[in-house]
Structure formats: C-alpha cells, structure tokens
Design a protein around this motif. Structure first.
Motif, PDB file in Angstrom:
ATOM      1  N   GLY A   1       0.820  -1.209   0.000  1.00 24.56           N
ATOM      2  CA  GLY A   1       0.000   0.000   0.000  1.00 24.56           C
ATOM      3  C   GLY A   1       0.851   1.255   0.000  1.00 24.56           C
ATOM      4  O   GLY A   1       1.934   1.285   0.594  1.00 24.56           O
ATOM      5  N   TRP A   2       0.366   2.264  -0.681  1.00 27.21           N
ATOM      6  CA  TRP A   2       1.075   3.542  -0.760  1.00 27.21           C
ATOM      7  C   TRP A   2       0.095   4.663  -0.480  1.00 27.21           C
ATOM      8  O   TRP A   2      -1.045   4.622  -0.913  1.00 27.21           O
ATOM      9  CB  TRP A   2       1.674   3.745  -2.159  1.00 27.21           C
ATOM     10  N   SER A   3       0.554   5.644   0.235  1.00 28.69           N
ATOM     11  CA  SER A   3      -0.257   6.831   0.504  1.00 28.69           C
ATOM     12  C   SER A   3       0.439   8.029  -0.128  1.00 28.69           C
ATOM     13  O   SER A   3       1.601   8.320   0.167  1.00 28.69           O
ATOM     14  CB  SER A   3      -0.399   7.036   2.016  1.00 28.69           C
ATOM     15  N   LEU A   4      -0.280   8.703  -1.015  1.00 31.25           N
ATOM     16  CA  LEU A   4       0.260   9.871  -1.707  1.00 31.25           C
ATOM     17  C   LEU A   4      -0.431  11.139  -1.232  1.00 31.25           C
ATOM     18  O   LEU A   4      -1.629  11.129  -0.960  1.00 31.25           O
ATOM     19  CB  LEU A   4       0.062   9.744  -3.220  1.00 31.25           C
ATOM     20  N   GLU A   5       0.324  12.175  -1.127  1.00 31.43           N
ATOM     21  CA  GLU A   5      -0.244  13.483  -0.794  1.00 31.43           C
ATOM     22  C   GLU A   5       0.373  14.504  -1.750  1.00 31.43           C
ATOM     23  O   GLU A   5       1.592  14.701  -1.743  1.00 31.43           O
ATOM     24  CB  GLU A   5       0.073  13.844   0.666  1.00 31.43           C
ATOM     25  N   GLU A   6      -0.465  15.073  -2.583  1.00 29.71           N
ATOM     26  CA  GLU A   6      -0.034  16.010  -3.610  1.00 29.71           C
ATOM     27  C   GLU A   6       1.056  15.414  -4.493  1.00 29.71           C
ATOM     28  O   GLU A   6       2.060  16.056  -4.824  1.00 29.71           O
ATOM     29  CB  GLU A   6       0.434  17.320  -2.973  1.00 29.71           C
ATOM     30  N   GLY A   7       0.886  14.141  -4.838  1.00 28.16           N
ATOM     31  CA  GLY A   7       1.817  13.468  -5.723  1.00 28.16           C
ATOM     32  C   GLY A   7       3.097  12.998  -5.069  1.00 28.16           C
ATOM     33  O   GLY A   7       3.990  12.483  -5.737  1.00 28.16           O
ATOM     34  N   ILE A   8       3.221  13.155  -3.760  1.00 26.17           N
ATOM     35  CA  ILE A   8       4.426  12.744  -3.037  1.00 26.17           C
ATOM     36  C   ILE A   8       4.073  11.549  -2.151  1.00 26.17           C
ATOM     37  O   ILE A   8       3.069  11.561  -1.444  1.00 26.17           O
ATOM     38  CB  ILE A   8       4.976  13.897  -2.168  1.00 26.17           C
ATOM     39  N   VAL A   9       4.922  10.544  -2.199  1.00 30.67           N
ATOM     40  CA  VAL A   9       4.704   9.368  -1.363  1.00 30.67           C
ATOM     41  C   VAL A   9       4.949   9.747   0.094  1.00 30.67           C
ATOM     42  O   VAL A   9       6.019  10.205   0.461  1.00 30.67           O
ATOM     43  CB  VAL A   9       5.650   8.211  -1.767  1.00 30.67           C
ATOM     44  N   LYS A  10       3.906   9.581   0.921  1.00 31.05           N
ATOM     45  CA  LYS A  10       4.015   9.899   2.352  1.00 31.05           C
ATOM     46  C   LYS A  10       4.269   8.646   3.193  1.00 31.05           C
ATOM     47  O   LYS A  10       5.023   8.676   4.145  1.00 31.05           O
ATOM     48  CB  LYS A  10       2.748  10.603   2.852  1.00 31.05           C
ATOM     49  N   THR A  11       3.596   7.572   2.858  1.00 31.61           N
ATOM     50  CA  THR A  11       3.799   6.315   3.586  1.00 31.61           C
ATOM     51  C   THR A  11       3.690   5.149   2.618  1.00 31.61           C
ATOM     52  O   THR A  11       3.061   5.245   1.558  1.00 31.61           O
ATOM     53  CB  THR A  11       2.754   6.108   4.706  1.00 31.61           C
ATOM     54  N   GLY A  12       4.312   4.077   2.999  1.00 33.57           N
ATOM     55  CA  GLY A  12       4.225   2.846   2.231  1.00 33.57           C
ATOM     56  C   GLY A  12       4.213   1.672   3.186  1.00 33.57           C
ATOM     57  O   GLY A  12       4.749   1.745   4.289  1.00 33.57           O
ATOM     58  N   SER A  13       3.572   0.610   2.773  1.00 28.24           N
ATOM     59  CA  SER A  13       3.543  -0.582   3.619  1.00 28.24           C
ATOM     60  C   SER A  13       3.584  -1.825   2.739  1.00 28.24           C
ATOM     61  O   SER A  13       3.170  -1.803   1.574  1.00 28.24           O
ATOM     62  CB  SER A  13       2.292  -0.610   4.491  1.00 28.24           C
TER      63      SER A  13
END
Length: 133
Positions: A55-67
């Motif tokens: 899983g990946w979390s993006l904020e404004e096109g920037i990767v914030k977290t990954g799992s």
C-alpha cells in the motif's frame, strides 16, 4: 465433456507459488498425510496460505507512507469420529508441516473418550529471508 486443463493449470500454479519456493513437493504432502493416517483418522486436509499486500499513501503526488506485508502459513485438519483437530504454522517448511501433522493425529484413539498428552514440540528453524549485509 469437462476439460481438465483448468485443474491442471491451477495445480501448476499452486505448485509454483506454494510448494517450490519453500522446498516442498507432492512427496512432502504425501508424507504429512501418511503421518496423520498412522493413527487411523477418518479424514485429513492440508491448507496453504500465502498473501502479499502493498500500500502507498500519496499526498499532492508525493509518497508519504508505504507498507508491505506477507501473510503465509500451513494448516492441517484431522477428523476422527465426531472430533476435529487443527494445527497451524506460519512457517511453510517440511518440518512445520510434519509437526502439525503429528499434532492433529493425536485426536484418534479408536474413537475412545480419553485424555491425550501431546509431547512438547520444538519450533522448526526459520529460514533466512534476507541476505546478510
């Protein structure tokens, strides 16, 4: 006439994903089932599980977290009369498979009502998942 191709294809996929990466083949499965049958159980099953999630979390096109996670294991079920026994290991290996098989076969006592002492088992050695740096 029903085609056997889908079944053969599924077996090949199971062999490739669940057995070969862990050094197992059909002879190991037969050996585990023979361990269970040694005590004359009525029925037995082997269950394999392997799930990967990313899983990946993006904020404004920037990767914030990954799992990333892996959930794997092997389960064994044995039925003797009206009794059912289960054993599970999150390590898929021949040693863990045989330990689970020996554990569930203890329920068979020729359908007698009695307590069964299960010997303390040792945990199978784990595999190295990552090379040393």
């Amino acid at each position: 006439m029903i085609s056997r191709e889908p079944t053969i294809e599924r077996l090949a996929t199971a062999r490739q994903l669940l057995l070969e990466p862990f050094g197992l083949d059909e002879s190991h499965l037969s050996r585990a089932l023979a361990e269970i049958r040694a005590n004359q159980v009525d029925d037995a099953d082997l269950y394999f599980q392997y799930t990967r999630a990313e899983g990946w979390s993006l904020e404004e096109g920037i990767v914030k977290t990954g799992s990333f996670s892996i959930d794997q294991g092997v389960g064994v079920r044995a039925v003797s009369g009206e009794k059912t026994a289960f054993a599970y290991s999150d390590d898929i290996s021949e040693a863990s498979l045989l330990d689970a098989a020996r554990t569930v076969r203890a329920i068979s006592g020729s359908h007698q009502q009695r307590k069964v002492r299960i010997p303390k088992t040792t945990i199978a050695p784990s595999r190295t998942l990552y090379p040393g740096i």
